[in-house]
Design a protein around this motif. Structure first.
Motif, PDB file in Angstrom:
ATOM      1  N   PHE A  74     -17.523  -1.876   9.650  1.00 20.77           N
ATOM      2  CA  PHE A  74     -16.523  -2.501   8.800  1.00 20.77           C
ATOM      3  C   PHE A  74     -16.222  -1.542   7.668  1.00 20.77           C
ATOM      4  O   PHE A  74     -17.129  -0.855   7.189  1.00 20.77           O
ATOM      5  CB  PHE A  74     -17.057  -3.807   8.213  1.00 20.77           C
ATOM      6  N   GLY A  75     -14.990  -1.525   7.253  1.00 17.16           N
ATOM      7  CA  GLY A  75     -14.700  -0.663   6.132  1.00 17.16           C
ATOM      8  C   GLY A  75     -13.395  -1.017   5.464  1.00 17.16           C
ATOM      9  O   GLY A  75     -12.606  -1.809   5.981  1.00 17.16           O
ATOM     10  N   PHE A  76     -13.214  -0.419   4.314  1.00 17.88           N
ATOM     11  CA  PHE A  76     -11.972  -0.565   3.574  1.00 17.88           C
ATOM     12  C   PHE A  76     -11.256   0.770   3.582  1.00 17.88           C
ATOM     13  O   PHE A  76     -11.885   1.819   3.487  1.00 17.88           O
ATOM     14  CB  PHE A  76     -12.246  -0.969   2.127  1.00 17.88           C
ATOM     15  N   GLN A  77      -9.954   0.718   3.685  1.00 15.56           N
ATOM     16  CA  GLN A  77      -9.203   1.950   3.586  1.00 15.56           C
ATOM     17  C   GLN A  77      -7.966   1.671   2.740  1.00 15.56           C
ATOM     18  O   GLN A  77      -7.467   0.557   2.689  1.00 15.56           O
ATOM     19  CB  GLN A  77      -8.767   2.435   4.964  1.00 15.56           C
ATOM     20  N   VAL A  78      -7.535   2.680   2.037  1.00 14.85           N
ATOM     21  CA  VAL A  78      -6.281   2.577   1.306  1.00 14.85           C
ATOM     22  C   VAL A  78      -5.384   3.704   1.771  1.00 14.85           C
ATOM     23  O   VAL A  78      -5.706   4.872   1.583  1.00 14.85           O
ATOM     24  CB  VAL A  78      -6.486   2.668  -0.218  1.00 14.85           C
ATOM     25  N   ASP A  79      -4.301   3.329   2.406  1.00 15.73           N
ATOM     26  CA  ASP A  79      -3.285   4.312   2.717  1.00 15.73           C
ATOM     27  C   ASP A  79      -2.021   3.873   1.981  1.00 15.73           C
ATOM     28  O   ASP A  79      -2.030   2.837   1.307  1.00 15.73           O
ATOM     29  CB  ASP A  79      -3.084   4.426   4.229  1.00 15.73           C
ATOM     30  N   PRO A  80      -0.947   4.632   2.060  1.00 15.87           N
ATOM     31  CA  PRO A  80       0.238   4.248   1.279  1.00 15.87           C
ATOM     32  C   PRO A  80       0.716   2.823   1.559  1.00 15.87           C
ATOM     33  O   PRO A  80       1.053   2.083   0.630  1.00 15.87           O
ATOM     34  CB  PRO A  80       1.278   5.282   1.721  1.00 15.87           C
ATOM     35  N   LEU A  81       0.725   2.423   2.834  1.00 20.98           N
ATOM     36  CA  LEU A  81       1.177   1.065   3.154  1.00 20.98           C
ATOM     37  C   LEU A  81       0.312   0.023   2.454  1.00 20.98           C
ATOM     38  O   LEU A  81       0.822  -0.915   1.815  1.00 20.98           O
ATOM     39  CB  LEU A  81       1.138   0.860   4.673  1.00 20.98           C
ATOM     40  N   ALA A  82      -1.012   0.197   2.556  1.00 21.42           N
ATOM     41  CA  ALA A  82      -1.912  -0.756   1.925  1.00 21.42           C
ATOM     42  C   ALA A  82      -1.743  -0.723   0.413  1.00 21.42           C
ATOM     43  O   ALA A  82      -1.716  -1.773  -0.244  1.00 21.42           O
ATOM     44  CB  ALA A  82      -3.355  -0.442   2.312  1.00 21.42           C
ATOM     45  N   ALA A  83      -1.620   0.481  -0.135  1.00 25.38           N
ATOM     46  CA  ALA A  83      -1.497   0.603  -1.595  1.00 25.38           C
ATOM     47  C   ALA A  83      -0.258  -0.125  -2.099  1.00 25.38           C
ATOM     48  O   ALA A  83      -0.300  -0.848  -3.103  1.00 25.38           O
ATOM     49  CB  ALA A  83      -1.453   2.085  -1.988  1.00 25.38           C
ATOM     50  N   MET A  84       0.841   0.045  -1.390  1.00 25.37           N
ATOM     51  CA  MET A  84       2.064  -0.634  -1.789  1.00 25.37           C
ATOM     52  C   MET A  84       1.890  -2.151  -1.731  1.00 25.37           C
ATOM     53  O   MET A  84       2.220  -2.876  -2.673  1.00 25.37           O
ATOM     54  CB  MET A  84       3.210  -0.217  -0.849  1.00 25.37           C
ATOM     55  N   MET A  85       1.321  -2.625  -0.608  1.00 26.04           N
ATOM     56  CA  MET A  85       1.179  -4.069  -0.447  1.00 26.04           C
ATOM     57  C   MET A  85       0.181  -4.659  -1.444  1.00 26.04           C
ATOM     58  O   MET A  85       0.334  -5.795  -1.891  1.00 26.04           O
ATOM     59  CB  MET A  85       0.749  -4.389   0.989  1.00 26.04           C
ATOM     60  N   LEU A  86      -0.858  -3.888  -1.794  1.00 29.93           N
ATOM     61  CA  LEU A  86      -1.819  -4.378  -2.785  1.00 29.93           C
ATOM     62  C   LEU A  86      -1.112  -4.718  -4.087  1.00 29.93           C
ATOM     63  O   LEU A  86      -1.345  -5.759  -4.702  1.00 29.93           O
ATOM     64  CB  LEU A  86      -2.901  -3.321  -3.047  1.00 29.93           C
ATOM     65  N   VAL A  87      -0.231  -3.810  -4.497  1.00 28.60           N
ATOM     66  CA  VAL A  87       0.477  -4.036  -5.752  1.00 28.60           C
ATOM     67  C   VAL A  87       1.412  -5.234  -5.618  1.00 28.60           C
ATOM     68  O   VAL A  87       1.475  -6.102  -6.502  1.00 28.60           O
ATOM     69  CB  VAL A  87       1.255  -2.774  -6.175  1.00 28.60           C
ATOM     70  N   VAL A  88       2.110  -5.317  -4.497  1.00 25.91           N
ATOM     71  CA  VAL A  88       3.042  -6.431  -4.314  1.00 25.91           C
ATOM     72  C   VAL A  88       2.288  -7.760  -4.362  1.00 25.91           C
ATOM     73  O   VAL A  88       2.681  -8.695  -5.075  1.00 25.91           O
ATOM     74  CB  VAL A  88       3.794  -6.290  -2.971  1.00 25.91           C
ATOM     75  N   VAL A  89       1.197  -7.835  -3.618  1.00 25.00           N
ATOM     76  CA  VAL A  89       0.470  -9.101  -3.535  1.00 25.00           C
ATOM     77  C   VAL A  89      -0.137  -9.487  -4.878  1.00 25.00           C
ATOM     78  O   VAL A  89       0.000 -10.629  -5.324  1.00 25.00           O
ATOM     79  CB  VAL A  89      -0.627  -9.020  -2.444  1.00 25.00           C
ATOM     80  N   THR A  90      -0.799  -8.536  -5.520  1.00 25.29           N
ATOM     81  CA  THR A  90      -1.434  -8.892  -6.787  1.00 25.29           C
ATOM     82  C   THR A  90      -0.380  -9.232  -7.842  1.00 25.29           C
ATOM     83  O   THR A  90      -0.571 -10.147  -8.636  1.00 25.29           O
ATOM     84  CB  THR A  90      -2.341  -7.767  -7.310  1.00 25.29           C
ATOM     85  N   LEU A  91       0.727  -8.516  -7.822  1.00 24.40           N
ATOM     86  CA  LEU A  91       1.760  -8.792  -8.825  1.00 24.40           C
ATOM     87  C   LEU A  91       2.376 -10.170  -8.604  1.00 24.40           C
ATOM     88  O   LEU A  91       2.478 -10.979  -9.540  1.00 24.40           O
ATOM     89  CB  LEU A  91       2.845  -7.706  -8.773  1.00 24.40           C
ATOM     90  N   VAL A  92       2.766 -10.457  -7.368  1.00 25.69           N
ATOM     91  CA  VAL A  92       3.376 -11.764  -7.111  1.00 25.69           C
ATOM     92  C   VAL A  92       2.362 -12.868  -7.375  1.00 25.69           C
ATOM     93  O   VAL A  92       2.686 -13.899  -7.966  1.00 25.69           O
ATOM     94  CB  VAL A  92       3.919 -11.832  -5.667  1.00 25.69           C
ATOM     95  N   SER A  93       1.117 -12.634  -6.955  1.00 23.35           N
ATOM     96  CA  SER A  93       0.084 -13.639  -7.189  1.00 23.35           C
ATOM     97  C   SER A  93      -0.112 -13.879  -8.681  1.00 23.35           C
ATOM     98  O   SER A  93      -0.227 -15.028  -9.138  1.00 23.35           O
ATOM     99  CB  SER A  93      -1.224 -13.191  -6.546  1.00 23.35           C
ATOM    100  N   LEU A  94      -0.124 -12.800  -9.436  1.00 26.04           N
ATOM    101  CA  LEU A  94      -0.294 -12.936 -10.890  1.00 26.04           C
ATOM    102  C   LEU A  94       0.839 -13.758 -11.486  1.00 26.04           C
ATOM    103  O   LEU A  94       0.611 -14.703 -12.254  1.00 26.04           O
ATOM    104  CB  LEU A  94      -0.350 -11.536 -11.525  1.00 26.04           C
ATOM    105  N   LEU A  95       2.060 -13.404 -11.124  1.00 25.73           N
ATOM    106  CA  LEU A  95       3.210 -14.110 -11.689  1.00 25.73           C
ATOM    107  C   LEU A  95       3.215 -15.574 -11.261  1.00 25.73           C
ATOM    108  O   LEU A  95       3.508 -16.468 -12.065  1.00 25.73           O
ATOM    109  CB  LEU A  95       4.510 -13.418 -11.257  1.00 25.73           C
ATOM    110  N   VAL A  96       2.868 -15.814 -10.008  1.00 20.74           N
ATOM    111  CA  VAL A  96       2.832 -17.194  -9.529  1.00 20.74           C
ATOM    112  C   VAL A  96       1.775 -17.994 -10.282  1.00 20.74           C
ATOM    113  O   VAL A  96       1.984 -19.155 -10.640  1.00 20.74           O
ATOM    114  CB  VAL A  96       2.574 -17.217  -8.004  1.00 20.74           C
ATOM    115  N   GLN A  97       0.645 -17.357 -10.527  1.00 27.63           N
ATOM    116  CA  GLN A  97      -0.420 -18.087 -11.213  1.00 27.63           C
ATOM    117  C   GLN A  97      -0.053 -18.375 -12.663  1.00 27.63           C
ATOM    118  O   GLN A  97      -0.393 -19.426 -13.211  1.00 27.63           O
ATOM    119  CB  GLN A  97      -1.737 -17.310 -11.120  1.00 27.63           C
ATOM    120  N   ILE A  98       0.644 -17.424 -13.291  1.00 28.28           N
ATOM    121  CA  ILE A  98       1.103 -17.687 -14.667  1.00 28.28           C
ATOM    122  C   ILE A  98       2.124 -18.829 -14.659  1.00 28.28           C
ATOM    123  O   ILE A  98       2.038 -19.777 -15.439  1.00 28.28           O
ATOM    124  CB  ILE A  98       1.706 -16.409 -15.279  1.00 28.28           C
ATOM    125  N   TYR A  99       3.046 -18.725 -13.750  1.00 25.34           N
ATOM    126  CA  TYR A  99       4.083 -19.752 -13.599  1.00 25.34           C
ATOM    127  C   TYR A  99       3.455 -21.127 -13.388  1.00 25.34           C
ATOM    128  O   TYR A  99       3.906 -22.138 -13.923  1.00 25.34           O
ATOM    129  CB  TYR A  99       4.949 -19.345 -12.420  1.00 25.34           C
TER     130      TYR A  99
END
Lengths: 641, 511
Positions: A74-99
């Motif tokens: 098992f492992g974790f990897q960060v490639d450009p696709l994952a890096a982009m999606m990480l930011v999208v998910v955490t950002l939307v999640s953050l905004l949704v949680q504030i909302y």
């Protein structure tokens, strides 16, 4: 920093644990733990993004399970696709949680809501970081669990548990395909790791048959998760959950997991063009059919739900013609503008206390910020220059056009017209004209805690597409490492067509709903069957209910009856037979043997005794059985020689 | 048979692993059987009327046994595939019968499971006050029998423990059960007796066929039997084991027994007793009768799939919660059968994993159903509803059990079922496709159950119920934690099991 990427999902997991284990002691303090956790994850993700942009990558793994000749890491990897999606998910999640601070205020299960959101965020982040299919599947299913829990948030309300079940079960059918794919791939390669599998696939070490099974299975899973035809039925019902949930997981992130899976696995699909074709067609059909339903739906959330299905169809269409960048690009922009639209709708629902657009109207002046935000989201969705959707949708259409499949291309174009039409209709019905209900008359703008996230997302709905635009030098394409170049002529041609389609849809809807030059009821009365077909979403629900739900329950009831009556009846009959036989033997025994020894009258009492012993006397029975067994076994032995 | 007596001495000497013995300074395995046995007798000789005393004594004995089992675990080198900590005493040397115990990676998890579940069963029985002396005494006797079955390496000893388990179970259902307890208990008893007697036939046939005057389970695996004999002996064992598992169509005693049995007894019945059957497949059938196992494999696989799908459908059709869970056990045991039939490393490891995992999860399911019954006094799904509002903590426990049971990743059940299916995919691909249907059906009936039992509005006519109490939490928590820990890091169990599984595979391949 990059070496700490594995911490990104850990923070929300901790938040979930803390809130979950505190139980009722938490009261309404759940948000105070969940929001900082996701904020930290967001900051980590940003840092990771920056480092990945500088050309660094990250991969760590450990042995999870092994025995001789068998190993799963098992492992974790960060490639450009994952890096982009990480930011999208955490950002939307953050905004949704504030909302949600505003939207969910006073909810009796406020902390549970935040716990579930945290778990969801963690699962989604794990899914993005996974370096192999098995870990991805595990996270994938946990995402599904969270979806179930969040759809079922108002579980006391009628219809809500059913909606939650439907989401879980429909996606589970797809997940079965996912699992089959994993079994096939592991048995063929001995690994779940993406890179190793892709490498083997490209060298031709995996048989074509296996690859077909694997890619088809993965697509079944993705179609379930991303609500693609014919699995689309669960997503509209999932709107039973709180609206911020719809924004986060039924628009921006979870349903995106299916598209992510296909994007991730694209190297496999490229080897099996026939399955790619299926992906493209399913995507195209979904985009078109769902958009058409969006035309007639009156529930504002359902409009957006069908819109989501349709847009996910676009992404699948793009990936299905082998276009990685357009699919992923649209995945990113859609996450922002669809979250925005849902949160905007939530703001409206919060103010008007209805989801029916026929009871809205005139909210433009009453809720200016919400209106502005919703408008931005709508323009992005419709694909109007220079909003985000314009760039990403165009790139998909261009890729489809370039692939030479003109049927799919024109399906995409028609879907674009419909998209522009239904979202304009929704905007007009909601924000223009006079209020059509008391709720709409008394509506007030939501608090800043809700409107500020809306405005932030509006910024993204406007500008997110610029990252992939030509004038910016396609920063995103460069970052993802997949240059996406089509001849300029194609781009210009497609852009013109797409713009005409978008504007055409908008203008048509404005004439119909804003200026009312034309009564839509004329059409619905003229073609009642067509209208009903769309209203009922092609009768999928009715069909599934009759065939699968009711059918399965009928079969289950039959099996239960069969088991109790036939199988168990047989067992009992054999039992009775044995008992009667035993009684008979006992009687003979008493008559023949005891009869000689003791007097007849005396033996009647003993016979009763003996019979009773046969029914209850276990010891005698037991010993006798043993004797029988020994006898039979010696016989068997003799017979077998 | 006269010639047998002449070389029995050789056999007895041959049985004892001298090297192993020198390492061992205490008869650990015997202690693990004797301790609950002594506990059972001790409780029986306690003065009358000390209800609390019996409970405390039973708890103490079962905890000590668990501790002892943990200590045994530290004594065993699980990296090796052979049996260890062997204890051999001649018993009826003229017939090659010996008191022979041993443990390996196959039996240890089940011994541990027995010890753990007995502790939790005692906790779950804390409210039992009717004839509590006999109840707790029998519970301890049951534990001794169960541990004995898994440790015995002599067929006669194995058979005795096998039957010993029957007796306390019969009384526990027959005395402390529900309205139809006599019927259910007798059915259970006669059915399993019928099975075990046929199994005894198999044992004796094997004994005579081997002709080495030995009942040693391990030794009898080293002989090659004619395929004709293998066929019949396999059939005899199979029927005996199949009743216990239970395999369709020998399963109908199980729903009846569960419906009538008290909660704690259901936990043990589903948690461990069923595993006696599948344990026999691993300990006896595969290593001893490899040819027959191979030729019966397709039938076993089909039966496994029938168990999975038929059990799931029957579960869906029930209105009685306990009956539903009972049928779900039948369904889940089907994965073990399928795993055995496929005989690949992944499928066999998955099958053993499923035995342990199902032991944990089914016990949790039965426990949470029992908690609900204690409060609402009904098990009818149609009479329940909205319990998550009424008793949220118990509702959460039931939901956790249900999600664990439907194979959600993160719980042990997923690992087990996934590896069974993945292992079986190699040689029973089409059956695996059908088995996948079981995954969907299982999710369907459990979600549907939760919808009708937990969600929605509570029924208005209910009084106030007490939510999960401290003691109940203590009984449920170990099960939840175990299911999650093994789901997240299955190596903890697989590392014990896989060398033993490799050993079985070697025997299968070697013949």
């Amino acid at each position: 920093m990059l070496s700490l990427a594995w911490l990104i999902p850990v923070f929300p997991v901790l938040a979930w644990l803390i809130i979950g284990l505190s139980g009722r002691k938490m009261q309404n303090r759940g948000s105070g733990i969940a929001i900082p956790a996701v904020l930290i994850s967001f900051l980590f993700s940003l840092a990771v993004l920056v480092q990945v942009a500088q050309g660094q990558s990250y991969h760590t793994s450990f042995t999870w399970l092994e025995w001789p000749g068998f190993q799963i890491t098992f492992g974790f990897q960060v490639d450009p696709l994952a890096a982009m999606m990480l930011v999208v998910v955490t950002l939307v999640s953050l905004l949704v949680q504030i909302y949600s601070l505003g939207y969910m205020q006073g909810d009796s299960h406020y902390s549970r809501y935040y716990a579930n959101l945290s778990l969801f965020t963690a699962a989604m982040l794990t899914l993005l970081l996974a370096d192999n299919y098995l870990l991805l599947l595990i996270a994938w299913e946990l995402v599904g669990l969270c979806s179930y829990l969040l759809i079922g948030h108002y579980f006391r309300n009628p219809g809500v548990p059913q909606a939650a079940n439907k989401a879980f079960l429909t996606t589970r059918v797809g997940d079965f395909g996912f699992m089959i794919a994993l079994m096939a791939i592991f048995n063929a390669t001995g690994t779940f790791n993406f890179q190793e599998i892709f490498a083997l696939a490209q060298t031709g070490a995996i048989s074509q048959g296996t690859l077909v099974l694997v890619t088809a299975g993965l697509f079944l899973g993705a179609a379930g998760k991303s609500a693609q035809f014919p699995f689309q039925v669960w997503l509209p019902d999932a709107m039973a959950g709180p609206t911020p949930v719809s924004a986060l997981i039924h628009a921006a992130t979870m349903v995106a997991a299916g598209v992510y899976l296909i994007a991730r696995s694209l190297p496999l699909y490229l080897v099996v063009p026939q399955v790619m074709q299926v992906v493209a067609w399913v995507g195209g059909i979904t985009a078109l059919l769902a958009a058409a339903v969006g035309l007639v739906v009156n529930d504002i959330k359902k409009v957006l739900a069908y819109s989501t299905i349709s847009q996910l169809g676009y992404m699948m269409l793009g990936l299905g013609v082998g276009a990685f960048f357009p699919g992923v690009f649209h995945l990113m922009t859609h996450a922002f503008f669809k979250a925005l639209l849902f949160l905007g709708a939530g703001s409206v629902i919060h103010a008007v206390h209805t989801q029916d657009m026929r009871e809205m109207g005139g909210l433009g002046r009453r809720m200016p910020y919400t209106t502005l935000a919703f408008l931005a989201g709508s323009l992005a969705l419709a694909g109007v220059f220079p909003f985000a959707g314009f760039y990403s949708k165009d790139s998909i259409l261009a890729a489809v056009y370039a692939s030479g499949n003109s049927v799919l291309f024109w399906m995409g174009v028609v879907a674009a017209i419909l998209t522009a039409f239904y979202i304009t209709r929704a905007v007009v019905l909601t924000f223009w004209h006079q209020p059509r209900s008391q709720g709409a008359e008394q509506a007030q703008e939501s608090s800043p805690v809700m409107t500020v996230p809306l405005l932030i997302l509006s910024g993204f709905a406007l500008a997110a597409g610029w990252l992939g635009a030509d004038f910016s030098g396609n920063i995103l394409g460069g970052f993802l490492g997949t240059e996406f170049h089509l001849p300029r002529a194609i781009h210009h041609y497609v852009t013109r067509i797409a713009t005409v389609a978008a504007l055409g849809g908008i203008v048509l809807a404005i004439f119909t709903y804003l200026f009312r030059w034309f009564q839509p009821s004329v059409l619905t009365q003229r073609f009642p069957q067509c209208y009903q077909l769309l209203q009922q979403a092609y009768y999928f629900d009715r069909f599934y209910n009759r065939v699968f739900v009711t059918g399965t329950i009928r079969v289950a009831e039959f099996v239960a009856w069969f088991d109790q009556t036939v199988i168990d009846g047989l067992v009992n009959a054999v039992g009775r037979l044995g008992k009667n036989l035993a009684l008979l033997i006992a009687k003979i025994d008493i008559l023949l043997i005891d009869g000689f020894v003791v007097g007849f009258g005396h033996s009647v009492g003993r016979a009763g005794d003996r019979v009773r012993r046969w029914q209850n006397g276990l010891t005698a029975n037991y010993l006798l059985s043993l004797v029988w067994a020994v006898l039979i076994s010696i016989l068997t032995f003799k017979l077998l020689g | 048979m006269g010639g047998i007596d002449q070389h029995f001495d050789l056999q007895v000497i041959g049985l004892t692993g001298e090297g192993e013995r020198s390492k061992m300074n205490l008869p650990w395995l015997s202690l693990a059987i004797i301790l609950p046995l002594v506990g059972s007798l001790g409780i029986a000789f306690l003065p009358k009327g000390k209800t609390k005393g019996y409970k405390v004594a039973a708890l103490a004995v079962s905890l000590l046994t668990l501790l002892l089992v943990v200590v045994i675990g530290t004594q065993v080198d699980f990296g090796q595939s052979g049996v260890q900590l062997e204890e051999v005493l001649p018993w009826l040397p003229q017939y090659g019968v010996s008191y022979h115990l041993g443990v390996d990676g196959l039996s240890y998890p089940l011994v541990f499971l027995s010890a753990l579940l007995t502790v939790l069963a005692v906790l779950a029985s804390w409210e039992v006050n009717y004839r509590s002396k006999a109840y707790f005494s029998l519970l301890m006797l049951l534990e001794a029998g169960l541990i004995g079955v898994f440790l015995a390496l002599d067929y006669i000893l194995f058979y005795i423990f096998w039957e010993v388990v029957l007796v306390p179970m019969y009384f526990l259902i027959g005395i402390w059960g529900g309205p139809r307890k006599e019927y259910a208990a007798l059915k259970f008893f006669i059915y399993t007796l019928f099975g075990s007697v046929i199994m005894l036939v198999g044992i004796l046939a094997l004994y005579f066929a081997a002709g080495i005057n030995s009942f040693n389970i391990i030794e009898l695996t080293q002989i090659t039997y004619s395929s004709h004999l293998q066929f019949w002996v396999f059939l005899a064992f199979f029927i005996g084991l199949a009743v216990k598992v239970p395999v369709f169509p020998f399963h109908t005693w199980l729903p009846d027994a569960h419906v009538e049995a008290p909660t704690a007894v259901s936990m043990l019945l589903a948690g461990i007793l069923l595993k006696m059957g599948t344990y026999g497949f691993f300990r006896i059938l595969l290593p001893t009768l490899p040819d027959a196992s191979l030729s019966f494999a397709p039938i076993l696989a089909v039966l496994g799939i029938i168990n999975i799908v038929y059990g799931a459908l029957a579960a869906m059709g029930q209105d009685d919660l306990k009956k539903m869970v009972a049928y779900s056990s039948i369904s889940h045991m089907g994965y073990v059968l399928l795993g055995v039939a496929a005989m690949t490393p992944a499928s066999l490891n998955g099958a053993v994993f499923q035995m342990f995992s199902h032991g944990i999860i089914s016990a949790l399911l039965f426990y949470s159903v029992g908690l609900i019954y204690e409060r609402t006094h009904t098990r009818k799904i149609s009479e329940l509803g909205g319990l998550l509002v009424k008793i949220p903590a118990i509702g959460v426990v039931l939901a956790i059990a249900a999600f664990a049971s439907l194979g959600l990743p993160g719980f042990s059940g997923f690992i087990a079922e996934f590896f069974v299916l993945m292992g079986a995919f190699v040689n029973f691909r089409n059956l695996v496709f059908i088995g996948g249907l079981g995954l969907v059906l299982t999710a369907a009936y459990l979600l549907w159950m939760m919808q009708r039992v937990l969600l929605g509005e509570p029924r208005v006519d209910w009084p106030q119920f007490a939510d999960l109490k401290g003691l109940e939490l203590v009984a449920a928590a170990p099960l939840v934690i175990t299911a999650i820990v093994l789901g997240v890091y299955p190596a903890l169990l697989v590392n014990l099991v896989s060398p033993a599984v490799s050993g079985i595979l070697a025997l299968l391949g070697g013949n």
